[in-house]
Design an enzyme around this catalytic site. Structure first.
Site, PDB file in Angstrom:
ATOM      1  N   LYS A 175       0.801  -1.222   0.000  1.00 32.48           N
ATOM      2  CA  LYS A 175       0.000   0.000   0.000  1.00 32.48           C
ATOM      3  C   LYS A 175       0.837   1.276   0.000  1.00 32.48           C
ATOM      4  O   LYS A 175       0.468   2.258  -0.646  1.00 32.48           O
ATOM      5  CB  LYS A 175      -0.957  -0.003   1.186  1.00 32.48           C
ATOM      6  N   GLY A 211      -6.309   0.020  19.216  1.00 33.37           N
ATOM      7  CA  GLY A 211      -5.219  -0.248  18.292  1.00 33.37           C
ATOM      8  C   GLY A 211      -4.584   1.015  17.760  1.00 33.37           C
ATOM      9  O   GLY A 211      -5.146   2.113  17.879  1.00 33.37           O
ATOM     10  N   TYR A 245     -11.990  -8.731  10.240  1.00 28.96           N
ATOM     11  CA  TYR A 245     -12.850  -9.921  10.212  1.00 28.96           C
ATOM     12  C   TYR A 245     -12.074 -11.173  10.567  1.00 28.96           C
ATOM     13  O   TYR A 245     -12.521 -12.279  10.325  1.00 28.96           O
ATOM     14  CB  TYR A 245     -13.580 -10.055   8.871  1.00 28.96           C
TER      15      TYR A 245
END
Length: 283
Positions: free
Chosen positions: A67, A127, A222
C-alpha cells in the site's frame, strides 16, 4: 477486448477481493466485459508488475504489504496522501497519469451510514496500526474531535496516530490496552462509537466491558469473525458494523473507480459472509 483488473499483495490466496468484484460484475451484467484475478506481488516486485501491464488493464486493488509503495505509481488522491497509503491504482489512458486512491476511508463511512451512523463526536479506538490510522481519519470525517485510544505502547501510538489526529483536529487520549477505558468526565461515562482495529481476538470480558460504554460498534477486522466484540455488541443490542461491512464498503468504491458503475452492497455482503462461513472449520 476484455478489461482486466486484479488484486495484488502478499500473501494473496486468502483475499476475498476476487469474489467481491466478480459478484459485482455478475450483478451489474458486465461479467463478459471485465476479468478480475489475484497475483502475488511484493514491494520488491511491484515496479516490474505495474510496468508489465498492457492496454487491457484498467486497475488494481492493492493490499499489504504494497500500500505504501503504490504511492510511487501515480498521482495520489488527498486521502491516500494523508495516510501515506493507497489501495487502488487506476491506470492512465491517452497520456493521462496513473491515479492512486485510498477507498478504505470511503468504505469506513459507507459501512457506518448503511447502519444509520452518519455523525459522532466521541470515540474509543482500539489499536494504533495502519487500520487504526484509517479509522481515525474516518472518525474525523464523521465529526469526532475527541478520542480515547487503547494501545500497548503510548509512544508508538502517538508516533502512528498524532500525524493524522493533529491536522484532523482530533484530541487523542492514550490509555493502556487490556482493560476498559476511563472515559473523560465530560463524556458522562459514554462514547458515541467504539472502533476496534486489532487483528487478535479481544477477551470476552474486555469486549463486554467496551460495548457497555458506547452507542455503536465498528469491528474493523474480520479475523475470527464473528469476533468477541461482534458477539458482545449483538448481545447488547447495539448498532454494529463488522469487518465484512468494511471490506465490502471499500470494494464498492474500487468497483466504481474501475467500471464507472455503482454496485449493490447486498449481494456482495451475502457472498462474503457465505464464503467466510464455508472457510470456518466444522464444529
Amino acid at each position: 477486448m476484455v478489461r482486466r483488473c486484479a488484486v495484488i499483495g502478499s500473501p494473496i490466496a486468502h483475499s476475498l477481493s476476487p469474489l467481491l468484484h466478480r459478484t459485482a460484475y455478475a450483478e451489474l451484467g458486465i461479467a463478459d466485459e471485465y476479468q478480475y484475478d489475484a497475483f502475488e506481488v511484493t514491494p520488491d516486485t511491484l515496479d516490474e508488475f505495474v510496468a508489465g501491464l498492457g492496454s487491457e488493464w484498467v486497475g488494481l486493488s492493492v493490499t499489504a504489504p504494497d500500500k505504501q509503495a503504490l504511492l510511487c505509481h501515480g498521482v495520489a488522491d488527498p486521502l491516500a496522501e494523508a495516510l501515506r497509503s493507497a489501495n487502488t491504482l487506476i491506470l492512465g489512458r491517452d497520456g493521462e497519469p496513473n491515479r492512486v486512491y485510498n477507498t478504505d476511508i470511503v468504505g469506513f463511512g459507507a459501512a457506518l451510514a448503511r447502519q444509520g451512523v452518519r455523525t459522532a463526536r466521541t470515540a474509543v479506538l482500539v489499536g494504533n496500526g495502519a487500520t487504526a490510522r484509517t479509522a481515525l481519519l474516518g472518525l474525523a470525517r464523521l465529526g469526532v474531535d475527541d478520542a480515547v485510544v487503547l494501545a500497548r505502547d503510548e509512544s508508538r501510538a502517538r508516533a502512528s496516530l498524532d500525524p493524522i489526529a493533529g491536522p484532523a483536529g482530533v484530541r487523542l487520549r492514550v490509555q493502556p490496552f487490556g482493560s476498559a477505558p476511563e472515559l473523560p468526565e465530560e463524556w458522562n461515562g459514554h462514547a458515541d462509537l467504539l472502533v476496534s482495529t486489532v487483528p487478535v481476538e479481544v477477551p470476552d470480558n474486555l469486549a463486554s466491558a467496551l460495548v457497555q460504554k458506547v452507542s455503536a460498534v465498528f469491528e474493523a477486522t474480520y479475523n475470527h469473525y464473528p469476533t468477541a466484540i461482534d458477539r458482545a455488541a449483538a448481545r447488547a443490542g447495539l448498532v454494529s458494523v463488522d469487518g465484512l461491512d468494511f471490506l465490502v464498503g471499500q470494494a464498492l468504491d474500487q468497483i466504481r473507480l474501475m467500471t464507472g458503475r455503482q454496485a449493490d452492497p447486498g449481494p456482495l455482503l451475502a457472498a462474503c459472509r457465505a464464503e467466510i462461513a464455508r472457510r470456518q472449520p466444522s464444529a
